[in-house]
Design an enzyme around this catalytic site. Sequence first.
Site, PDB file in Angstrom:
ATOM      1  N   ARG A 109       0.816  -1.201   0.000  1.00  0.00           N
ATOM      2  CA  ARG A 109       0.000   0.000   0.000  1.00  0.00           C
ATOM      3  C   ARG A 109       0.847   1.246   0.000  1.00  0.00           C
ATOM      4  NH1 ARG A 109      -3.881  -1.297   4.863  1.00  0.00           N
ATOM      5  NH2 ARG A 109      -2.029  -2.517   5.293  1.00  0.00           N
ATOM      6  N   SER A 179       7.575  -5.089   6.638  1.00  0.00           N
ATOM      7  CA  SER A 179       7.146  -6.010   7.692  1.00  0.00           C
ATOM      8  C   SER A 179       7.834  -7.364   7.656  1.00  0.00           C
ATOM      9  CB  SER A 179       5.636  -6.167   7.620  1.00  0.00           C
ATOM     10  OG  SER A 179       5.068  -4.896   7.615  1.00  0.00           O
ATOM     11  N   ASP A 232       5.572  -3.382  10.720  1.00  0.00           N
ATOM     12  CA  ASP A 232       4.130  -3.049  10.812  1.00  0.00           C
ATOM     13  C   ASP A 232       3.632  -3.019  12.257  1.00  0.00           C
ATOM     14  OD1 ASP A 232       4.423  -5.806  10.918  1.00  0.00           O
ATOM     15  OD2 ASP A 232       2.827  -6.267   9.501  1.00  0.00           O
TER      16      ASP A 232
HETATM   17  C1  GLC Z   1       6.065 -11.757   9.804  1.00  0.00           C
HETATM   18  C2  GLC Z   1       7.243 -10.799   9.774  1.00  0.00           C
HETATM   19  C3  GLC Z   1       7.069  -9.679  10.782  1.00  0.00           C
HETATM   20  C4  GLC Z   1       5.716  -9.025  10.591  1.00  0.00           C
HETATM   21  C5  GLC Z   1       4.613 -10.061  10.638  1.00  0.00           C
HETATM   22  C6  GLC Z   1       3.227  -9.458  10.406  1.00  0.00           C
HETATM   23  O1  GLC Z   1       6.063 -12.423  11.014  1.00  0.00           O
HETATM   24  O2  GLC Z   1       8.439 -11.487  10.022  1.00  0.00           O
HETATM   25  O3  GLC Z   1       8.102  -8.735  10.681  1.00  0.00           O
HETATM   26  O4  GLC Z   1       5.524  -8.049  11.572  1.00  0.00           O
HETATM   27  O5  GLC Z   1       4.835 -11.047   9.664  1.00  0.00           O
HETATM   28  O6  GLC Z   1       3.126  -8.823   9.182  1.00  0.00           O
END
Ligand code: GLC
Length: 499
Positions: A109, A179, A232
């Site tokens: 996004r 993330s 995130d």
């Molecule tokens: C995975 C990633 C992590 C992220 C999570 C949710 O676990 O390693 O960094 O926060 O997904 O998106």
Amino acid sequence: MGKLVVGATVVCTAAVVCGVAVLLMKRRMKNSGEWGKVEALLKDFEEKCATPVGKLKQVADAMTVEMQAGLASEGGSKLKMLISYVDNLPTGDEKGLFYALDLGGTNFRVMRVQLGGKEKRIVKHEVKEVSIPQNVMAGSSSEVLFDFIATALAEFVATEGDDFHLPPGRQRELGFTFSFPVKQLSIASGTLIKWTKGFSIEDVVGQDVVGELAKAMERAGLDVRVAALVNDTVGTLAGGRYNNPDVIAAVILGTGTNAAYVERAHAIPKWHGLLPKSGEMVINMEWGNFRSSHLPVTEYDQNLDIESLNPGEQIYEKIISGMYLGEILRRVLCRMAEEASLFGDYVPSKLKVPFVLRTPDMSAMHHDESADLKVVGNKLKDILEVPNSTLKMRKIVVELCDIITSRGARLSAAGIVGILKKLGRDTFKDGEKQRSVIAVDGALFEHYTKFRNCLKETMKELLGDAADSTIIELSNDGSGVGAALLAASHSQYTDLEES
Ligand code: GLC
């Protein structure tokens, strides 16, 4: 002659009727035998997935212990407990135009936000969602991935309307929500430790992801400064805190799962000497990689893990999150079809296709309220090409959805209780009205109602009295707004704004 024909026809018809009856009886007998097997497989799976309160408490305790170990030393735990460099969360004073870019699931996004300070808050906010092609997510190159992102961002920036205001002569600034597990080097730089959630692009691992994005933006002719690089969970925590000062932690329950929380700086031994002893620091736990002997892991989970892109890793994530729940269901159904003829004499070939059953489809089946489980029937027909499922078959599917989802939701609740324990917020302190708000984002939590309700119910089971002061709050798109807010507080123009 006529009588003879009639007689012969009667005998013949009787023989056919008799034959059919025997066949039906044989099939029914066979089916009841097979059905017994289906039920035995179901019972066995249910037992192995069980999460009684005692077990959940052990999981919560193990989470607390691992948090401590991960904070104590580098590599001290499966939980990475990553320092985010976010030591001051949004206050509401943030002002100006900021962009955010969110990469981490099946979609990515781009967003712009006009922040108006304490009085006006979020003045305007626009988002565009782009889905990431499979061939970009896995097996491509750093250049392909970041060019894809930078191009989408450039297109979005080009559509900026007059209601967004960038003071003349200023560079646009961006919060980059990336993330995945990142070792942060500063608030605006960090190297990728490993990929998760089905991403796999070798030459990004170990690289500074902001550097890679900056190069791609240059190639796209885009002049934007990355002011903050955040996970995130960290973005959601920032967005949550902006709306509610009692937010102390954030959890993502989406494609993947993870949590971040606010830690006292003096409680981070591995950073002693590097952090001021007073003050706070947001920690990205990377709890998806949590592992404990108390986790109810079945042979289906083990096989899923072995065949995944990251075997042996992200075990907690693989039994909880949206990327995997539908796949666990498919694996159980496949075994039931193969070993116990769940769908009759054949095994639907679609059932052998990994990830063909997606969690949103599973959710739709699980929430089917119709007497004949019509939604389940249609999904079985459309996705697995099972044309004529019986009510009995459909009921098994719903029961499986329930077992898989309850396990995931209850284990997530146990994880949250682990964080509360670490912070000493899991018990009710008389007279002290200490509220703990957990901001939660992610499609699994937002859209899978039974998952969400089960998580909330389990929190009550685990916390007793303290449940009243613990609030699980949906923070819709908190991570995007949060990243923009963190870009604002780390803007190169912050001093100018203050003076
Ligand atoms: C995975 C990633 C992590 C992220 C999570 C949710 O676990 O390693 O960094 O926060 O997904 O998106």
